[in-house]
Design a protein around this motif. Structure first.
Motif, PDB file in Angstrom:
ATOM      1  N   LEU A 211      15.102  70.081  23.154  1.00 46.40           N
ATOM      2  CA  LEU A 211      16.371  70.732  23.507  1.00 46.40           C
ATOM      3  C   LEU A 211      17.526  69.741  23.617  1.00 46.40           C
ATOM      4  CD1 LEU A 211      15.026  73.024  26.383  1.00 46.40           C
ATOM      5  CD2 LEU A 211      15.498  73.690  24.037  1.00 46.40           C
ATOM      6  N   ALA A 212      17.234  68.463  23.309  1.00 46.30           N
ATOM      7  CA  ALA A 212      18.260  67.438  23.555  1.00 46.30           C
ATOM      8  C   ALA A 212      19.546  67.688  22.764  1.00 46.30           C
ATOM      9  CB  ALA A 212      17.710  66.054  23.237  1.00 46.30           C
ATOM     10  N   ALA A 213      19.414  68.046  21.484  1.00 45.15           N
ATOM     11  CA  ALA A 213      20.631  68.196  20.667  1.00 45.15           C
ATOM     12  C   ALA A 213      21.543  69.318  21.195  1.00 45.15           C
ATOM     13  CB  ALA A 213      20.274  68.410  19.197  1.00 45.15           C
ATOM     14  N   PRO A 214      21.029  70.560  21.384  1.00 44.44           N
ATOM     15  CA  PRO A 214      21.931  71.590  21.922  1.00 44.44           C
ATOM     16  C   PRO A 214      22.426  71.251  23.325  1.00 44.44           C
ATOM     17  CG  PRO A 214      19.678  72.438  21.737  1.00 44.44           C
ATOM     18  CD  PRO A 214      19.719  71.118  21.022  1.00 44.44           C
ATOM     19  N   GLY A 215      21.557  70.635  24.129  1.00 45.38           N
ATOM     20  CA  GLY A 215      21.943  70.283  25.502  1.00 45.38           C
ATOM     21  C   GLY A 215      23.095  69.295  25.507  1.00 45.38           C
ATOM     22  N   ILE A 216      22.975  68.261  24.697  1.00 49.46           N
ATOM     23  CA  ILE A 216      24.015  67.232  24.678  1.00 49.46           C
ATOM     24  C   ILE A 216      25.300  67.774  24.043  1.00 49.46           C
ATOM     25  CG2 ILE A 216      24.593  65.010  23.588  1.00 49.46           C
ATOM     26  CD1 ILE A 216      21.698  64.203  24.416  1.00 49.46           C
ATOM     27  N   PHE A 217      25.133  68.640  23.057  1.00 48.04           N
ATOM     28  CA  PHE A 217      26.304  69.303  22.467  1.00 48.04           C
ATOM     29  C   PHE A 217      27.097  70.019  23.569  1.00 48.04           C
ATOM     30  CE2 PHE A 217      27.555  73.679  21.360  1.00 48.04           C
ATOM     31  CZ  PHE A 217      28.717  73.401  20.643  1.00 48.04           C
ATOM     32  N   ALA A 218      26.387  70.841  24.367  1.00 48.49           N
ATOM     33  CA  ALA A 218      27.065  71.645  25.388  1.00 48.49           C
ATOM     34  C   ALA A 218      27.687  70.758  26.475  1.00 48.49           C
ATOM     35  CB  ALA A 218      26.082  72.641  25.997  1.00 48.49           C
ATOM     36  N   LEU A 219      26.962  69.716  26.866  1.00 55.26           N
ATOM     37  CA  LEU A 219      27.482  68.822  27.907  1.00 55.26           C
ATOM     38  C   LEU A 219      28.769  68.141  27.446  1.00 55.26           C
ATOM     39  CD1 LEU A 219      24.129  67.235  29.047  1.00 55.26           C
ATOM     40  CD2 LEU A 219      25.808  68.195  30.605  1.00 55.26           C
ATOM     41  N   THR A 220      28.749  67.631  26.219  1.00 53.76           N
ATOM     42  CA  THR A 220      29.931  66.929  25.715  1.00 53.76           C
ATOM     43  C   THR A 220      31.097  67.904  25.541  1.00 53.76           C
ATOM     44  OG1 THR A 220      28.363  65.603  24.471  1.00 53.76           O
ATOM     45  CG2 THR A 220      30.672  65.264  23.962  1.00 53.76           C
ATOM     46  N   ALA A 221      30.794  69.086  24.990  1.00 46.16           N
ATOM     47  CA  ALA A 221      31.862  70.060  24.756  1.00 46.16           C
ATOM     48  C   ALA A 221      32.539  70.464  26.069  1.00 46.16           C
ATOM     49  CB  ALA A 221      31.299  71.287  24.046  1.00 46.16           C
ATOM     50  N   THR A 222      31.746  70.703  27.117  1.00 40.54           N
ATOM     51  CA  THR A 222      32.365  71.114  28.388  1.00 40.54           C
ATOM     52  C   THR A 222      33.231  69.980  28.953  1.00 40.54           C
ATOM     53  OG1 THR A 222      30.302  70.499  29.466  1.00 40.54           O
ATOM     54  CG2 THR A 222      30.690  72.831  29.208  1.00 40.54           C
TER      55      THR A 222
END
Ligand code: ASP
Length: 440
Positions: A211-222
């Motif tokens: 889940l790292a890729a979607p997780g990091i995507f969401a963290l950075t985007a927020t």
């Protein structure tokens, strides 16, 4: 080839190997820029939901991991002579890294004077939000200094456990682990129990990494969508000072530490931990990254004995990246408020940052909470600080991500040095096929 070139090449190869995580990061920045929080509240809510869920999932394994890792680590070390040797080396190396960190930060902040042109930056909304918590934190520390130290000794370990209070838990578990080792054969079933817990948490971590890729995507985007990029232009001097200090620590101090205290090849170690570095950046949490830091280090030849003792303690106590930001932030505030920065005051700030950073939990934002301890220590009042504090909070998240990279990397650096010193490092694994590629 120069040391920092090796480091950059290793990082680039690490990025290539983790392309999906890197794409998550880039997409996160883009989505954050195109969907600012203020205009796209709903997009932000969805992203923030994914981001929080990822953090929760990843943090779910932290407590069982830290406890089982310390118990296995201490009991693996076995005899108390070796434990004392590992422990004292760990304190020595973590100490050197943090003292160098605060010294570099202080010099950069004094030379660059980032706080001089910061007066015009005031965000009224954030000021209000921060005012309450800053006042409260400083007030509490003022009145409860003795209690703060007393609270480190857990009179009820289960209460500390339930509230996720890491330092008292670590103190209790470390004593308990030494006692188990001393108790001899009879403690074997309990140690096996913790070995099973450790194995299971590592397995869960493997799953989480899908889940790292979607997780990091969401963290950075927020993060990007909340503070935008404009703010960087306005407080660029503060940002440059921090980036410079963190970069010196990452590209110069760590490689020098490795060269001076061990024969560990710099590029190969950085390549080995590149996944952990990227997850540290995305999660801004040393604790959440800990399972991966352990996996990376063990896969590349640092013995379980060293990893399970040095890394969990490092993820909780060794926060050199946090110390760097705290020193620069406090000097920034002092300059902003026209406070005379005498050598004694600078020394006091640096010394307090060592304490404050090591009491920061390995979670996002912790370092900005414990910074109150430094400010309080040098006699600043909340009224003076509110505007400056709110300024720091506006861009806090991005620097949290950056400092967490240093916090995590320095844990691995110290683990590698100790493993080298104690013949606990498998150089064949470290310099294996992937390592060869990293050096090519
Ligand atoms: N986020 C940092 C870490 O987890 C702690 C901090 O400085 O806030 O290492």
């Amino acid at each position: 080839m120069g040391l920092h070139m090796q480091v950059i090449i290793a990082l680039l190869l690490g990025i290539k190997r983790n392309g999906h995580i890197f794409i998550g990061l880039i997409l996160g920045v883009l989505v954050g820029l195109f969907f600012p929080k203020d205009s796209y509240g709903q997009v932000y809510s969805i992203l923030s939901f994914i981001a929080k869920a990822f953090i929760n999932i990843i943090q779910m394994v932290v407590l069982p991991l830290v406890i089982s890792a310390i118990i296995i680590g201490v009991s693996n070390i076995g005899d108390s002579k070796q434990l004392a040797k590992f422990g004292s080396k760990m304190i020595l190396y973590y100490g050197i890294i943090t003292v160098l960190a605060v010294s570099i930060a202080a010099i950069i902040a004094i030379v660059m004077q980032p706080g001089l042109n910061a007066q015009s930056l005031v965000n009224p909304d954030i000021i209000q939000n921060v005012q309450g918590s800053v006042t409260e934190a400083i007030q509490y520390q003022k009145e409860n200094m003795v209690q703060i130290f007393l609270d480190l000794i857990p009179k009820n370990p289960f209460e500390a456990l339930a509230s996720g209070n890491m330092i008292p838990v670590i103190i209790f578990v470390s004593i308990f682990a030494v006692a188990l080792t001393r108790a001899g054969e009879i403690s074997r079933p309990l140690v096996s129990f913790f070995e099973s817990i450790f194995a299971a948490t590592m397995k869960v971590t493997d799953w989480i990494m899908y889940l790292a890729a979607p997780g990091i995507f969401a963290l950075t985007a927020t993060a990007v969508s909340s503070f935008g990029v404009e703010i960087f232009g306005v407080i660029s001097k503060y940002a440059i000072a921090i980036c410079l200090a963190l970069a010196i620590q990452f590209f110069i101090i760590y490689p020098i530490m490795l060269k001076v205290f061990s024969k560990v090849p710099v590029g190969r170690l950085y390549a080995a931990i590149s996944e952990a570095i990227m997850v540290a950046f995305g999660t801004a949490s040393s604790s959440a990254t800990l399972p991966l830091t352990i996996t990376c280090c063990e896969k590349r030849g640092i013995s379980n004995k060293v990893c399970s003792f040095v890394l969990p303690l490092g993820a909780t106590l060794n926060m050199d990246g946090t110390a760097i930001i705290q020193v620069i932030a406090v000097i920034f505030l002092a300059q902003m408020y026209g406070i005379d920065l005498s050598p004694l005051l600078i020394f006091e700030i640096a010394a307090l940052a060592i304490v404050a950073s090591s009491t920061s939990a390995g979670i996002p934002g912790a370092g900005m909470i414990t910074i109150a301890l430094i400010l309080n220590g040098i006699g600043l009042t909340p009224q003076q600080l509110v505007v400056g504090f709110s300024l720091l909070f506006t861009i806090e998240r991005f620097f949290d991500m950056l400092r967490t990279i240093c916090n995590v990397t320095s844990d691995a650096i110290v683990a590698a040095i100790i493993a080298d010193n104690e013949n606990e490092l498998n150089y064949e694994l470290l310099c294996g096929v992937e390592g060869e590629k990293a050096q090519a």
